[in-house]
Design a protein around this motif. Structure first.
Motif, short mmCIF file in Angstrom:
data_model
loop_
_atom_site.label_atom_id
_atom_site.label_comp_id
_atom_site.label_asym_id
_atom_site.label_seq_id
_atom_site.Cartn_x
_atom_site.Cartn_y
_atom_site.Cartn_z
N ALA A 177 11.37 12.98 37.34
CA ALA A 177 11.36 11.54 37.60
C ALA A 177 9.92 11.20 38.57
CB ALA A 177 12.47 11.26 38.50
N ASP A 178 9.20 10.49 38.21
CA ASP A 178 8.02 10.22 38.95
C ASP A 178 7.32 11.27 38.87
OD1 ASP A 178 8.25 7.53 39.78
OD2 ASP A 178 8.60 7.88 41.74
N GLY A 179 7.18 12.08 37.61
CA GLY A 179 6.30 12.96 37.20
C GLY A 179 6.99 14.48 38.10
N ARG A 180 7.88 14.69 38.85
CA ARG A 180 8.29 15.79 39.38
C ARG A 180 9.59 16.17 38.93
NH1 ARG A 180 9.69 14.58 45.22
NH2 ARG A 180 9.89 12.41 44.67
N LYS A 181 9.73 17.53 39.16
CA LYS A 181 11.06 18.23 38.51
C LYS A 181 12.17 17.50 39.66
CE LYS A 181 9.05 22.35 36.52
NZ LYS A 181 9.12 23.68 36.49
N VAL A 182 13.27 17.07 38.62
CA VAL A 182 14.48 16.85 39.50
C VAL A 182 15.52 17.90 38.44
CG1 VAL A 182 13.87 14.72 40.29
CG2 VAL A 182 14.91 14.81 38.07
N ARG A 183 17.10 17.76 39.35
CA ARG A 183 17.93 18.29 39.07
C ARG A 183 19.11 17.70 38.92
NH1 ARG A 183 18.01 22.17 41.74
NH2 ARG A 183 19.92 21.90 42.97
N ALA A 184 19.91 17.39 37.82
CA ALA A 184 21.19 16.37 37.84
C ALA A 184 22.16 17.54 38.26
CB ALA A 184 21.49 15.91 36.75
N GLU A 185 23.29 17.23 39.25
CA GLU A 185 24.38 17.66 39.87
C GLU A 185 25.51 17.47 39.32
OE1 GLU A 185 23.58 18.61 43.80
OE2 GLU A 185 21.96 20.12 43.56
N THR A 186 26.38 18.09 39.15
CA THR A 186 27.79 17.84 38.79
C THR A 186 28.50 18.02 39.84
OG1 THR A 186 27.23 17.74 36.49
CG2 THR A 186 29.46 17.58 37.14
N PRO A 187 29.25 17.13 41.05
CA PRO A 187 29.92 17.82 42.03
C PRO A 187 31.28 18.34 41.47
CG PRO A 187 29.05 15.33 42.29
CD PRO A 187 28.69 16.07 41.02
N GLY A 188 31.84 18.91 42.26
CA GLY A 188 33.17 19.76 41.97
C GLY A 188 34.46 18.51 41.54
N TRP A 189 34.21 17.69 42.22
CA TRP A 189 35.31 16.41 42.28
C TRP A 189 34.98 15.75 41.09
CZ3 TRP A 189 33.64 11.64 41.46
CH2 TRP A 189 32.46 11.50 42.04
N PHE A 190 33.72 15.68 40.68
CA PHE A 190 33.34 14.82 39.41
C PHE A 190 33.84 15.57 38.23
CE2 PHE A 190 30.96 13.88 35.81
CZ PHE A 190 30.65 12.52 35.92
N ALA A 191 33.70 17.01 38.28
CA ALA A 191 34.19 17.70 37.02
C ALA A 191 35.64 17.51 37.01
CB ALA A 191 33.44 19.02 37.17
N THR A 192 36.30 17.90 38.14
CA THR A 192 37.71 17.88 38.12
C THR A 192 38.46 16.57 37.67
OG1 THR A 192 37.72 19.48 39.85
CG2 THR A 192 39.82 18.24 39.34
N ALA A 193 37.73 15.59 38.16
CA ALA A 193 38.45 14.19 37.73
C ALA A 193 38.11 13.72 36.42
CB ALA A 193 37.92 13.13 38.78
N ALA A 194 36.92 14.04 35.93
CA ALA A 194 36.40 13.51 34.47
C ALA A 194 36.92 14.62 33.65
CB ALA A 194 34.95 13.57 34.64
N GLY A 195 37.39 15.66 33.92
CA GLY A 195 37.96 16.75 32.96
C GLY A 195 36.97 17.34 32.34
N ALA A 196 35.77 17.49 33.03
CA ALA A 196 34.58 17.92 32.47
C ALA A 196 34.66 19.65 32.55
CB ALA A 196 33.45 17.84 33.36
#
Length: 268
Positions: A249-268
């Motif tokens: 993003a804007d030419g810089r490295k970024v990392r998308a994170e999946t919070p624990g609550w998200f993975a649990t609630a979304a069933g990921a």
């Protein structure tokens, strides 16, 4: 009582008092959260949507003996009062600003008068008119929220976002069993189909946040858009099928994170 780690007054939030004979049925037909079963002293999270199902206003509902408080973004309070008044018609409802201060606390447990944040236990508590001495500012609270990967009002400004994209369904902000509300048809259809392509997730990176609106790229493919952010962390609306691999993003490295609550609630 154990002293909390941090207490901040939320000057960006303000209250609307809703009362009168018809207050429950009035709100029940408008917002995403169930109001009929809201008990005095209970806190719930919800939103008012456009008829097309996009986010207009987020809100916390606080049950009271004679009605409810709506904890809303201070900058939009007057506009929301006008919007609610448009829907009032012949309902016996009183809608007015209330100047009781709003506080947030996070850290150790708290005593009477504080209400657990219904979105996520880690977010802490909210207080309304409590006798509180602040030892943190609102920026500290926002950093705490962002560290947990929970989006805020700055991320859905402009009536362009669907509540499911902002994870309202995963953060107890939508009651799909309550019946009709404004924007219900689109919201229920998105949930029922179960194929949600984009959601808000936190990005991690070095240094200051990329500019709001900056593209998140996976190679040459658009993977999303930066929303709000701070040092080392930002919220972005991302395509879930494009967040693996090397992101920039804007030419810089970024990392998308999946919070624990998200993975649990979304069933990921």
């Amino acid at each position: 009582m154990t002293k909390p780690t941090s207490i901040a007054r939320l000057n960006s939030r303000a209250l609307i008092a809703v009362s009168g004979e018809d207050w429950r049925t009035f709100l029940q037909g408008l917002i995403t959260q169930d109001v009929e079963s809201l008990a005095p002293g209970e806190l719930r999270f919800g939103a008012l949507l456009t008829p097309q199902g996009r986010l207009m206003y987020d809100m916390f509902l606080i049950g009271r003996e004679d009605g409810a408080w709506l904890d809303v973004e201070a900058a939009g309070r007057e506009a929301l009062i006008l919007r609610l008044s448009m829907y009032r018609l012949r309902a016996k409802v009183k809608i007015e600003a209330d100047e009781t201060p709003v506080f947030a606390a996070f850290g150790s447990d708290l005593g009477a008068g504080w209400l657990a944040d219904p979105r996520l236990p880690g977010l802490g508590w909210r207080g309304y008119g409590v006798d509180a001495s602040t030892n943190a500012d609102e920026a500290a609270y926002d950093a705490h929220r962002l560290a947990l990967g929970v989006p805020g009002p700055a991320d859905w400004a402009g009536e362009t976002t669907y509540p499911i994209e902002a994870n309202f369904d995963l953060l107890n902000g939508i009651d799909f069993k309550k019946g009709c509300f404004v924007g219900q048809e689109t919201t229920s259809r998105m949930k029922r189909r179960g194929q949600i392509k984009s959601r808000m997730l936190p990005l991690a990176f070095e240094g200051g946040a990329p500019a709001s609106g900056a593209e998140v790229l996976n190679g040459e493919l658009r993977a999303g858009e930066v929303l709000s952010g701070a040092q080392g962390r930002a919220m972005a609306l991302v395509r879930l099928d494009r967040i693996g691999g090397d992101l920039t993003a804007d030419g810089r490295k970024v990392r998308a994170e999946t919070p624990g609550w998200f993975a649990t609630a979304a069933g990921a």
